[in-house]
Write an enzyme that holds these catalytic residues in place. Structure first.
Site, PDB file in Angstrom:
ATOM      1  N   GLU A  34       0.697  -1.041  -0.015  1.00  0.00           N
ATOM      2  CA  GLU A  34      -0.125  -0.066  -0.220  1.00  0.00           C
ATOM      3  C   GLU A  34       0.745   1.360  -0.078  1.00  0.00           C
ATOM      4  OE1 GLU A  34      -3.727   1.870   2.631  1.00  0.00           O
ATOM      5  OE2 GLU A  34      -2.990   0.072   3.058  1.00  0.00           O
ATOM      6  N   GLY A  35       0.560   2.282  -0.518  1.00  0.00           N
ATOM      7  CA  GLY A  35       1.171   3.498  -0.719  1.00  0.00           C
ATOM      8  C   GLY A  35       0.226   4.808  -0.645  1.00  0.00           C
ATOM      9  N   VAL A  63      -2.091  -2.548  -3.384  1.00  0.00           N
ATOM     10  CA  VAL A  63      -1.600  -3.338  -4.291  1.00  0.00           C
ATOM     11  C   VAL A  63      -2.054  -4.833  -3.836  1.00  0.00           C
ATOM     12  CG1 VAL A  63       0.429  -4.601  -5.658  1.00  0.00           C
ATOM     13  CG2 VAL A  63       0.204  -2.053  -5.047  1.00  0.00           C
ATOM     14  N   LYS A 120      -3.296  -2.796  -8.891  1.00  0.00           N
ATOM     15  CA  LYS A 120      -3.069  -1.806  -8.278  1.00  0.00           C
ATOM     16  C   LYS A 120      -4.462  -1.131  -8.353  1.00  0.00           C
ATOM     17  CE  LYS A 120      -0.188   2.208  -8.243  1.00  0.00           C
ATOM     18  NZ  LYS A 120       0.970   2.853  -8.837  1.00  0.00           N
ATOM     19  N   ASP A 175       9.639   7.927 -10.380  1.00  0.00           N
ATOM     20  CA  ASP A 175       9.787   7.340  -8.731  1.00  0.00           C
ATOM     21  C   ASP A 175      10.778   6.351  -9.099  1.00  0.00           C
ATOM     22  OD1 ASP A 175       9.560   7.136  -6.327  1.00  0.00           O
ATOM     23  OD2 ASP A 175       7.754   5.808  -6.314  1.00  0.00           O
TER      24      ASP A 175
END
Length: 173
Positions: free
Chosen positions: A36-37, A42, A57, A152
């Site tokens: 998780e973000g 995910v 996702k 990223d």
């Protein structure tokens, strides 16, 4: 004592996890939350029709009503689906469900994240590091040629696979 905001937020994420595990999105059945973000969760998933595993996702529920976040997520899906390179994780599908769930299904890459590899083994010898870095640069260059900027790139977003004695990267996210 009353629960804190953090406790409520954590509880809400647990409920969301329980709601999504087992859910079918397109041709993909969500099996287990694996990460998780700030942007999404995910899940390890299965595509029963083809008998393969995938990663799905999902945009966080709180961001679905934010048009900027929603458009960014969909732009990521479209751009990533155009990047056809052996060192990039492939996008299988993406979609939006009638309940508002927005998702991207991608290749499940089996390997070791570069950050964990470095933590476990220390710096790679140059004869192994240079070819790995060249391959990472190759996929980033290919993305740039297509107008895609990753934004990223970090060791946690590079999965390392070992094939025939060579280290091969897969750029994620």
């Amino acid at each position: 004592t009353s629960p804190t905001t953090t406790d409520r937020s954590y509880s809400a994420r647990l409920v969301e996890r329980d709601e999504l595990t087992g859910k079918t999105l397109g041709e993909f059945v969500l099996r287990q939350r694996i990460g998780e973000g700030g942007f999404g969760a995910v899940y390890r998933a299965e595509q029963p029709l083809l008998g393969r595993e995938a990663v799905v996702k999902i945009l966080h529920r709180r961001l679905r009503s934010n048009d900027t976040s929603l458009q960014r997520f969909l732009r990521e899906a479209r751009l990533a689906s155009r990047l056809d390179h052996p060192y990039a994780a492939h996008v299988y599908a993406f979609g939006a469900e009638t309940d508002g769930t927005v998702w991207i299904a991608m290749e499940l890459v089996r390997g070791t994240p570069l950050d964990r590899l470095l933590q476990a083994h220390g710096p790679l010898p140059l004869e192994r590091f240079v070819p790995l870095l060249e391959r990472i640069c190759e996929v980033v260059h290919t993305a740039h040629e297509q107008g895609i900027v990753h934004r990223d790139i970090k060791p946690a977003n590079v999965m390392v696979l070992s094939r025939a004695g060579r280290l091969l990267p897969k750029l994620l996210d």
